[in-house]
Design a protein around this motif. Sequence first.
Motif, mmCIF file in Angstrom:
data_model
loop_
_atom_site.group_PDB
_atom_site.id
_atom_site.type_symbol
_atom_site.label_atom_id
_atom_site.label_comp_id
_atom_site.label_asym_id
_atom_site.label_seq_id
_atom_site.Cartn_x
_atom_site.Cartn_y
_atom_site.Cartn_z
ATOM 1 N N TYR A 100 -16.966 15.502 48.958
ATOM 2 C CA TYR A 100 -16.821 14.180 48.341
ATOM 3 C C TYR A 100 -15.501 14.090 47.582
ATOM 4 C CZ TYR A 100 -17.954 10.326 45.128
ATOM 5 O OH TYR A 100 -17.937 9.184 44.373
ATOM 6 N N GLY A 101 -15.218 15.145 46.789
ATOM 7 C CA GLY A 101 -13.998 15.132 45.995
ATOM 8 C C GLY A 101 -12.749 15.088 46.861
ATOM 9 N N LEU A 102 -12.702 15.914 47.910
ATOM 10 C CA LEU A 102 -11.520 15.938 48.775
ATOM 11 C C LEU A 102 -11.302 14.596 49.457
ATOM 12 C CD1 LEU A 102 -11.700 19.454 50.460
ATOM 13 C CD2 LEU A 102 -10.057 18.643 48.780
ATOM 14 N N MET A 103 -12.409 14.010 49.921
ATOM 15 C CA MET A 103 -12.304 12.710 50.583
ATOM 16 C C MET A 103 -11.731 11.682 49.626
ATOM 17 S SD MET A 103 -15.535 11.395 52.796
ATOM 18 C CE MET A 103 -16.105 10.448 51.397
ATOM 19 N N LEU A 104 -12.218 11.781 48.401
ATOM 20 C CA LEU A 104 -11.821 10.792 47.402
ATOM 21 C C LEU A 104 -10.346 10.889 47.056
ATOM 22 C CD1 LEU A 104 -13.285 8.731 45.745
ATOM 23 C CD2 LEU A 104 -13.522 10.409 43.961
ATOM 24 N N LEU A 105 -9.884 12.110 46.926
ATOM 25 C CA LEU A 105 -8.534 12.299 46.410
ATOM 26 C C LEU A 105 -7.493 12.388 47.507
ATOM 27 C CD1 LEU A 105 -9.360 14.867 43.609
ATOM 28 C CD2 LEU A 105 -9.017 12.408 43.412
ATOM 29 N N ALA A 106 -7.904 12.114 48.752
ATOM 30 C CA ALA A 106 -6.925 12.182 49.834
ATOM 31 C C ALA A 106 -5.841 11.147 49.611
ATOM 32 C CB ALA A 106 -7.615 11.944 51.173
ATOM 33 N N GLU A 107 -4.636 11.559 49.850
ATOM 34 C CA GLU A 107 -3.500 10.665 49.632
ATOM 35 C C GLU A 107 -3.338 9.803 50.865
ATOM 36 O OE1 GLU A 107 -0.047 12.907 50.134
ATOM 37 O OE2 GLU A 107 1.261 11.182 50.020
ATOM 38 N N GLY A 108 -2.843 8.614 50.703
ATOM 39 C CA GLY A 108 -2.611 7.802 51.884
ATOM 40 C C GLY A 108 -2.398 6.356 51.523
ATOM 41 N N THR A 109 -2.432 5.508 52.506
ATOM 42 C CA THR A 109 -2.187 4.100 52.227
ATOM 43 C C THR A 109 -3.431 3.465 51.634
ATOM 44 O OG1 THR A 109 -2.833 3.629 54.468
ATOM 45 C CG2 THR A 109 -0.479 3.802 54.047
ATOM 46 N N ALA A 110 -3.245 2.370 50.951
ATOM 47 C CA ALA A 110 -4.364 1.672 50.324
ATOM 48 C C ALA A 110 -5.275 1.103 51.398
ATOM 49 C CB ALA A 110 -3.828 0.548 49.445
ATOM 50 N N THR A 111 -6.560 1.299 51.222
ATOM 51 C CA THR A 111 -7.482 0.833 52.260
ATOM 52 C C THR A 111 -8.231 -0.418 51.853
ATOM 53 O OG1 THR A 111 -9.112 2.320 51.314
ATOM 54 C CG2 THR A 111 -7.896 3.120 53.222
ATOM 55 N N THR A 112 -8.138 -0.762 50.583
ATOM 56 C CA THR A 112 -9.071 -1.779 50.109
ATOM 57 C C THR A 112 -8.552 -3.203 50.215
ATOM 58 O OG1 THR A 112 -8.210 -1.318 47.925
ATOM 59 C CG2 THR A 112 -10.278 -0.272 48.528
ATOM 60 N N SER A 113 -7.268 -3.386 50.451
ATOM 61 C CA SER A 113 -6.812 -4.781 50.469
ATOM 62 C C SER A 113 -5.904 -5.050 51.654
ATOM 63 C CB SER A 113 -6.025 -5.106 49.204
ATOM 64 O OG SER A 113 -6.852 -5.011 48.103
ATOM 65 N N GLU A 114 -5.844 -6.325 52.021
ATOM 66 C CA GLU A 114 -4.864 -6.717 53.051
ATOM 67 C C GLU A 114 -3.615 -7.192 52.327
ATOM 68 O OE1 GLU A 114 -8.712 -7.732 52.763
ATOM 69 O OE2 GLU A 114 -7.242 -9.325 52.431
ATOM 70 N N GLY A 115 -2.686 -7.629 53.097
ATOM 71 C CA GLY A 115 -1.436 -8.103 52.489
ATOM 72 C C GLY A 115 -0.402 -6.991 52.533
ATOM 73 N N GLU A 116 0.814 -7.398 52.515
ATOM 74 C CA GLU A 116 1.898 -6.432 52.613
ATOM 75 C C GLU A 116 2.014 -5.692 51.294
ATOM 76 O OE1 GLU A 116 5.476 -8.312 53.887
ATOM 77 O OE2 GLU A 116 6.626 -6.589 53.173
ATOM 78 N N PRO A 117 2.073 -4.360 51.356
ATOM 79 C CA PRO A 117 2.112 -3.622 50.092
ATOM 80 C C PRO A 117 3.420 -3.835 49.348
ATOM 81 C CG PRO A 117 2.304 -2.126 51.953
ATOM 82 C CD PRO A 117 2.063 -3.474 52.523
ATOM 83 N N LEU A 118 3.307 -3.854 48.019
ATOM 84 C CA LEU A 118 4.496 -3.889 47.171
ATOM 85 C C LEU A 118 5.020 -2.467 47.060
ATOM 86 C CD1 LEU A 118 6.310 -5.328 45.048
ATOM 87 C CD2 LEU A 118 4.593 -4.717 43.348
ATOM 88 N N ARG A 119 6.279 -2.270 47.449
ATOM 89 C CA ARG A 119 6.823 -0.906 47.430
ATOM 90 C C ARG A 119 7.703 -0.698 46.207
ATOM 91 N NH1 ARG A 119 10.240 -0.733 51.605
ATOM 92 N NH2 ARG A 119 10.835 1.364 50.955
ATOM 93 N N ILE A 120 7.376 0.337 45.467
ATOM 94 C CA ILE A 120 8.163 0.666 44.275
ATOM 95 C C ILE A 120 8.498 2.146 44.351
ATOM 96 C CG2 ILE A 120 8.156 0.775 41.758
ATOM 97 C CD1 ILE A 120 6.047 -1.401 41.772
ATOM 98 N N THR A 121 9.731 2.475 44.113
ATOM 99 C CA THR A 121 10.128 3.882 44.055
ATOM 100 C C THR A 121 10.244 4.279 42.591
ATOM 101 O OG1 THR A 121 11.365 3.739 46.101
ATOM 102 C CG2 THR A 121 11.912 5.550 44.642
ATOM 103 N N ILE A 122 9.578 5.364 42.247
ATOM 104 C CA ILE A 122 9.699 5.863 40.876
ATOM 105 C C ILE A 122 10.307 7.257 40.935
ATOM 106 C CG2 ILE A 122 8.513 6.381 38.736
ATOM 107 C CD1 ILE A 122 6.379 4.490 39.430
#
Lengths: 333, 385
Positions: A100-122
């Motif tokens: 459960y923990g590994l699944m949760l913390l997997a890095e990747g693109t946002a899955t919950t919303s549509e729309g073009e992602p806002l890209r910010i470099t920090i």
Amino acid sequence: MSGRSALAKLAIGLAGVFALEGCDAIQSALAPYSPEAAKIALLFWVMSIGGGLIVTLMAILTGIALLGGASARGWLSRDATIIGGGLVFPVVTLTAMLGYGLMLLAEGTATTSEGEPLRITIVGERWWWRVFYHDRAGKGFETANELTLPVERPVELELLTADVIHSLWVPNLAGKLDMIPGRKNILAFTATRTGVSRGQCAEYCGGAHALMAFDVVTMAQAEFVAWHARAASPAGGTRTSQEQSGFDLFMTRGCPACHTIRGTSAAGRIGPDLTHLGSRRSLGAGTLPNNIGTIAAWIVDNQHIKPRNRMPAFQIFDGRELLELASFLASLQ
Amino acid sequence: MAKRQSQFQNLGMWIAAGILILVLGAFLFAASGIYNVAASRGHLAAIRWFLDFGMRRSVATHSIGIAHPLLNDPDLVQLGAAHYQGGCAPCHGAPGAASNPIVQHMLPSPPDLAKAVRSFTPQQLFWVAKHGLKYTGMPAWVASGRDDEVWAIVAFLVALPDMESEQYRRLVEGNAEPLRRNGRELAQFGKGTEAISRCVRCHGDETHGSVNALVPKLRGQSLAYLELSLRDYAEGLRQSGIMQPIAATLDKEAVAALAQYYAHLPAEQGGPFKVAGSEERLKRGTEIASKGIVESGVPPCLACHGGKSAPTFPKLAGQHARYLAGQLRLWKRGLRERTAQGAIMGAIAPHLTEQQIGDVAAYFENLRTETLQKSAANDQIGALP
């Protein structure tokens, strides 16, 4: 009062304090502003409650082992109990937790919303944050030490570092993700609540690591568009004579060597962008509140406020000059 | 068993009593004042030998492990000679000029160094010049961090025994004019040749520049910066065993007048810089001065030291590369951070490598001094109150 009951009261008191700490919503993993943070909060509760139940169960079994009757103890010492409770149960629960923990913390693109992602470099610097907002045209603008985000729109933070390992952590919005030299990490989430929260560096990066924080402001999409337009614009507008003198001081006392103010010829890249310094919520990467007084204090005494930070203390100004310079910087809204 | 114990106890008591008597006796001896501390009487020969022996052994032991730079550098010898004339010759004398009779009646009297230095190694001379000597009038070096200046003195001392008085006079006077006064002027103003505050000996005047590459050029420098520097030296915020004693003798009017004088002289021309490999070095230096060093977070030098900058920031165009490099190394060692402006460079210079220091110093020496002259007008606005 006997020793044992005093100890119990103390333990309950401390637990209460820590519980209350977690309720302060401005930098709390238990007050999620996004579905990703909500998942982490859920994981926390599942593990805490589950762990608590297991501890209680173990306490009861220990109690039985110490104080129970012969038949209860006999049951406890059977092979089946020990193998089932001591091997099978932990393996099953821990494997489930791990998965459960590994699944949760997997890095990747946002899955919950549509729309073009806002890209910010920090880019993590020692000891501040360089924030670059990309726009569709492939250009964008740079600011520092504060993150402003729209709600209900996926956000992709591209995490880089200019020197050593840092780690971006905004508990209200997402989990920690390191900034590693030579590597680009992407942190994706979607904010769903408006408000102000706070993030900080979560990987020791040298002297002023503890004072490397930043504010995160989430706002409605329309508001964000207006904010974006203003933040992308160069510094301008009319200045009072005091602010104009401050501007002259800024340009001739070495500040442009390290700082940029878009719309002027100051184009230094070593320190934070100051184009809209006056409108930030804090100074020095979350170290001081932002007003004329703290700006002046930072200029003159920053080595005492944030020891070993890369800006020298500028004690070359007299009182009048300092006021002019600080009012100029505060006017950069 | 008990007898032996009591024997030891007795012995211990005797020893304690003996020490007590000695201490009491010494105190009474001093309190009575019988001992004659007159400098006029001199020491007993045995005591003088013992004190000298103790001093030499202590100096020899404490100077173990001191590494020394090349000492036959003519710039170093001249710098040492110029300071010697103002700071050391009044007590120790100089070739062709013995020291004052007052000084010769000190006990111990400052030795004639032309002879005395032969019995010390350069490391020992360095130690004595830097730390001074207890029980004598030999002072320690005013700026305890400035080993580079003490080595200049040592370089001169090593060359001193073979130096003729004429050669010495040329070294220390530099381009200073001889002062001719008539009887009345002499009676009013004295001989006026005391060396310590005659700036032209090292820094030059209308017709001459600075005497060597270790002495900064002052002509055409920013007025506010000259005043600020002398003030910082006088207050001990900026460390130099050579400049601090000089600045301490100057009052406010003198500082203002001297700064005015040098600021309005036409600048000395810099460059061209002719050292092997200088093309590469100049290219790197230009890169650093105009763009900075991104990896180490060093801002471009010209952002503060070129064009329209504050009058209190020094102009560097045409300045001696060797002097500039020396000052940058002082910042690396944390020795120039106590002044307000020094604190700014103190956050920048330590990030430069040795090679980068050489590069930027070469760049600035080679820079034409037109920028100096153009911004001379700034001095009117920026003079310190």
